[in-house]
Scaffold this active site. Structure first.
Site, mmCIF file in Angstrom:
data_model
loop_
_atom_site.group_PDB
_atom_site.id
_atom_site.type_symbol
_atom_site.label_atom_id
_atom_site.label_comp_id
_atom_site.label_asym_id
_atom_site.label_seq_id
_atom_site.Cartn_x
_atom_site.Cartn_y
_atom_site.Cartn_z
ATOM 1 N N GLU A 88 -20.156 15.500 16.657
ATOM 2 C CA GLU A 88 -20.334 14.562 18.134
ATOM 3 C C GLU A 88 -21.417 13.302 17.564
ATOM 4 O O GLU A 88 -21.014 12.425 18.017
ATOM 5 C CB GLU A 88 -20.643 15.358 19.094
ATOM 6 N N LYS B 120 -29.219 29.953 15.771
ATOM 7 C CA LYS B 120 -29.199 28.740 15.574
ATOM 8 C C LYS B 120 -30.476 28.048 14.846
ATOM 9 O O LYS B 120 -30.679 26.660 14.686
ATOM 10 C CB LYS B 120 -29.250 27.886 16.798
ATOM 11 N N GLY C 40 -13.150 20.701 26.552
ATOM 12 C CA GLY C 40 -13.453 21.474 25.185
ATOM 13 C C GLY C 40 -12.535 20.957 24.105
ATOM 14 O O GLY C 40 -11.443 20.510 24.142
ATOM 15 N N ARG D 153 -11.509 32.877 27.233
ATOM 16 C CA ARG D 153 -11.696 32.188 28.558
ATOM 17 C C ARG D 153 -10.524 31.014 28.513
ATOM 18 O O ARG D 153 -10.028 30.402 27.637
ATOM 19 C CB ARG D 153 -12.878 31.320 28.799
ATOM 20 N N ARG E 274 -26.670 33.897 27.569
ATOM 21 C CA ARG E 274 -26.794 35.332 27.736
ATOM 22 C C ARG E 274 -28.186 35.611 28.404
ATOM 23 O O ARG E 274 -29.140 36.132 27.852
ATOM 24 C CB ARG E 274 -26.590 35.772 26.340
ATOM 25 N N HIS F 258 -13.390 31.116 15.015
ATOM 26 C CA HIS F 258 -13.950 29.991 15.113
ATOM 27 C C HIS F 258 -15.566 30.274 14.520
ATOM 28 O O HIS F 258 -16.584 29.219 14.749
ATOM 29 C CB HIS F 258 -14.244 29.686 16.504
ATOM 30 N N LEU G 85 -20.348 21.752 16.042
ATOM 31 C CA LEU G 85 -19.654 20.389 16.296
ATOM 32 C C LEU G 85 -20.506 19.352 16.805
ATOM 33 O O LEU G 85 -20.194 18.236 16.975
ATOM 34 C CB LEU G 85 -18.544 20.551 17.349
ATOM 35 N N ARG H 171 -27.172 25.628 21.978
ATOM 36 C CA ARG H 171 -27.087 26.568 22.669
ATOM 37 C C ARG H 171 -28.431 27.623 22.359
ATOM 38 O O ARG H 171 -28.533 27.902 21.118
ATOM 39 C CB ARG H 171 -26.028 27.378 22.749
ATOM 40 N N TYR I 54 11.566 53.377 -12.452
ATOM 41 C CA TYR I 54 11.379 54.453 -12.030
ATOM 42 C C TYR I 54 10.103 54.346 -11.051
ATOM 43 O O TYR I 54 10.248 54.243 -9.949
ATOM 44 C CB TYR I 54 10.514 55.623 -13.201
ATOM 45 N N ASP J 5 -23.789 29.165 11.053
ATOM 46 C CA ASP J 5 -22.636 28.685 11.951
ATOM 47 C C ASP J 5 -21.578 28.654 11.373
ATOM 48 O O ASP J 5 -21.260 28.158 10.246
ATOM 49 C CB ASP J 5 -23.438 27.202 12.258
#
Length: 730
Positions: free
Chosen positions: A383, A281, A30, A10, A314, A168, A379, A276, A502, A375
């Site tokens: 954070e 997860k 991002g 993206r 999804r 990633h 991040l 997510r 050789y 995972d």
């Protein structure tokens, strides 16, 4: 100035078609976009990727308008993907094959030929867009599992390009990766890079193991020689925009949000879970562990609040629909089990949250529970730490997350162990304040040093360094100018010594020594060289006497067998350089035989004065491990016997230390004064010859890599062509 071209699934711009039909553009926030901000100061940057709007869902005029805005305002070049491309390449192969398999969920993995073909086609589409903006000297940085074929496509079409790749997500172990029917194609694509980056050393190790086992390419310290290139694998743990998270806590709006949230909690300890929606997860396992905590530690009833944030993902995929349903059921069951009139243990939010609310939760949560089943990095953990400006709070972290290798001060748990996670929650809630501060401050300092800017800069710096190494190697390649100079020196000389290895030099390696026999072309070339009486041509090989005698006895050649144990001067008799004891073989042979038994498809070659253990045909990783083990076991046995272990190309050879190709080269050099000296060889056994050659001579290594030789030559065909030119230069 060269520019940096970033290729990712993206673009760093979100494009949205409004109800009015107009396109709206907004920069994406991002880690990757932030990381490129520092690199853009030294390299102009542009992006190639999918805009988010299928090319066949809007008319051509609108598509061109969107493209013009993306290119002109954002330096973002959209790849025209169709609805079908997205369905089969992105939703199909990328997210139904690579994503679950690389996260160790083979039972969720689909192996579909049609989606694989779409994946190939889209990777070529990315190249078609990229080549329109590429100029010589540019750096290309390809990102993530959607584009693992792209580096190889770039290499095939632009051989001199500087290409980096970063994955990633995890790279799985060989036993998992080998399940992929297109495993070789994926590796070939990735190995088109100059530098391949991963979050952790574990992923590097898995990748190198797969390369070794599947392609039979060895590595040294993560570096592989492939043709005339060097490919390096290394770890670059991705950071975050640390200042963004730490400085934002001083925002007045956030202060009001924090005050309101704390009031609503009424003194309860807050346990945060933010992910997510994804089966990787470990959300179900986390809920079960929290339930176990409530069972085991009833004193915390009414005193804790678990806040679970699940971001939709999804939403049309059956697996994710079922997962959401299961999470809802677990939350309802646990709340129903422990609810009181004044307390519900879990507050569940299924939606995306604005940045202010995320920061509020980070700041107000006493415990952050990050327990994925697998995972690549994660991040959220970083954070949370950056946002804890008060230096309190406790991070509970899964050992299966890549970030756990950086954040050892967190409470590390196995996410599948309910008891361990439950106890960790209790330990976090009761941890003394000074210990919280000590752990948090240590992690904060580390993350502040290794932020996303440092991550991107270090990758680009390493990639540029790899290109310099390659340029140094390329400077040693024997080109037409070097060849002309050598031919001139050859013509102007009266007496010449040509030392030729050789295997790997005159013929390519074969699985077994008796397979690589000289063909008619080689015999004709050697005959041409020896027809000049000014030439002394020596084949100096590891082959035994019988082999060299069988194929070369009728020619005017000096033959040197077993790395210098035997010599036959121009049609004379075979002689040894000294009387060598071979009784040691009786002790060593049984050891080698045991390693043959333990390592399928290895074998022993017995020569007059040496024993060789060949492992070219064996499983690469097992054989490499066995070779190191065997070498260690033999060292103490041979130390006092004047024996040495010679490491060749997939072979360990035990022989007397008196036997040495370099000694034989010195013997020939001392016998006659030569005007022209040339030595050609391909592996470590030939380095002793290169050392013996005077500075005025021509030493040539066949293949790529470090060598004492002056020149490099790409392969046996080039060696034969050189010999052909020498034959014409009589």
């Amino acid at each position: 100035m060269s520019k940096l071209i970033l290729a990712a699934n993206r673009l760093p711009v979100t494009v949205e078609i409004k109800k009015s039909g107009e396109a709206a553009f907004s920069p994406s926030v991002g880690g990757l976009a932030t990381g490129m901000s520092s690199v853009s100061k030294t390299h102009p940057c542009l992006w190639t990727g999918y805009s988010g709007i299928p090319a066949d869902s809007i008319d051509q005029a609108k598509s061109e308008n969107i493209r013009d805005v993306l290119v002109g305002k954002y330096g973002a070049h959209p790849v025209p993907l169709t609805v079908r491309d997205i369905e089969r390449y992105y939703n199909g192969f990328s997210n139904k094959t690579i994503w679950p398999l690389f996260h160790y969920f083979p039972y969720y993995t689909s192996f579909d030929e049609e989606t694989w073909r779409a994946y190939e086609e889209v990777n070529h589409k990315f190249f078609d867009t990229l080549k329109l903006v590429y100029e010589p000297g540019d750096i290309v940085w390809v990102h993530d599992y959607h584009l693992m074929l792209l580096p190889g496509i770039i290499r095939e079409n632009i051989p001199d390009a500087t290409v980096g790749f970063f994955l990633h997500i995890p790279f799985p172990s060989y036993e998992v990766f080998r399940l992929l029917p297109w495993r070789r194609e994926i590796l070939t694509g990735l190995l088109g890079s100059d530098l391949i980056g991963f979050h952790t050393f574990g992923y590097v190790r898995h990748f190198l193991s797969s390369v070794q086992r599947i392609t039979n390419i060895d590595h040294s310290m993560g570096q592989m020689n492939i043709g005339n290139r060097t490919v390096k694998c290394d770890t670059f743990p991705m950071g975050i925009d640390y200042q963004r998270y730490s400085d934002y806590m001083h925002n007045r709006k956030i202060a009001r949000e924090i005050a309101a949230f704390k009031e609503s909690m009424n003194g309860k300890k807050v346990i945060l879970s933010m992910d997510r929606l994804d089966f990787t997860k470990g959300i179900i396992e986390r809920l079960n562990s929290f339930e176990r905590f409530l069972d085991k530690y009833p004193e915390y009833h009414g005193r804790v609040q678990m806040v679970i944030v699940t971001v939709p993902s999804r939403t049309q995929v059956d697996t994710y629909i079922r997962l959401r349903k299961t999470i809802n059921e677990h939350v309802g069951r646990i709340n129903g089990k422990y609810n009181t009139l004044s307390w519900s243990p879990i507050q569940y939010l299924y939606r995306s949250l604005p940045f202010e609310m995320i920061m509020t939760l980070y700041h107000c949560s006493d415990v952050c529970l990050v327990t994925p089943l697998r995972d690549g990095m994660n991040l959220v953990a970083k954070e949370y730490i950056a946002a804890r400006v008060s230096n309190d709070g406790v991070l509970i972290l899964s050992e299966m997350a890549g970030v756990s290798e950086e954040l050892g001060e967190a409470l590390i748990v196995n996410p599948n162990n309910r008891e361990e996670v439950a106890d960790a929650i209790a330990a976090a809630l009761s941890m003394p304040e000074d210990e919280k501060h000590r752990r948090m401050q240590t992690m904060q300092r580390r993350l502040q040093r290794n932020d996303v800017v440092q991550w991107s800069s270090s990758f680009i710096e390493k990639l540029s360094g790899m290109k310099k190494i390659e340029e140094e190697y390329m400077a040693k390649i024997m080109d037409s100018g070097n060849l002309v100079a050598m031919l001139d020196a050859y013509r102007s000389s009266g007496s010449r010594l040509l030392l030729l290895d050789y295997d790997g030099t005159l013929v390519t390696f074969a699985e077994k020594p008796d397979m690589a026999v000289p063909d008619q072309d080689l015999l004709s070339l050697l005959s041409g060289l020896t027809s000049d009486t000014g030439n002394t041509v020596a084949i100096i090989s590891g082959r035994n006497v019988e082999f060299l005698e069988r194929y070369f006895s009728g020619m005017r050649l000096t033959l040197i067998a077993e790395h210098g144990a035997w010599i036959k001067l121009n049609g004379g008799e075979w002689k040894t350089i000294s009387n060598l004891d071979t009784q040691w073989k009786n002790e060593i042979r049984p050891i080698l035989e045991s390693y043959c038994d333990r390592t399928p498809r290895t074998f022993i070659e017995e020569k007059e004065f040496s024993l060789a253990w060949h492992y070219r045909r064996a499983d690469a990783e097992l054989a490499s491990m066995r070779a190191m083990e065997l070498k260690g076991n033999l060292l103490h046995m041979i130390a006092n016997n004047n024996l040495g272990i010679m490491e060749g190309n997939k072979v360990l050879e035990i022989k007397s230390l008196e036997i040495n190709k370099g000694k034989m080269a010195n013997f020939l050099l001392s016998a006659t004064k030569y005007d022209f000296i040339m030595a050609v060889g391909d592996d470590t056994t030939d380095e002793d010859i290169f050392s013996a050659i005077p500075d005025s001579g021509f030493s040539i290594k066949v293949g790529y890599g470090q060598s004492k030789a002056k020149y490099l030559m790409r392969g046996t065909e080039m060696v034969r062509q050189m010999i052909r030119e020498l034959g014409k230069a009589h």
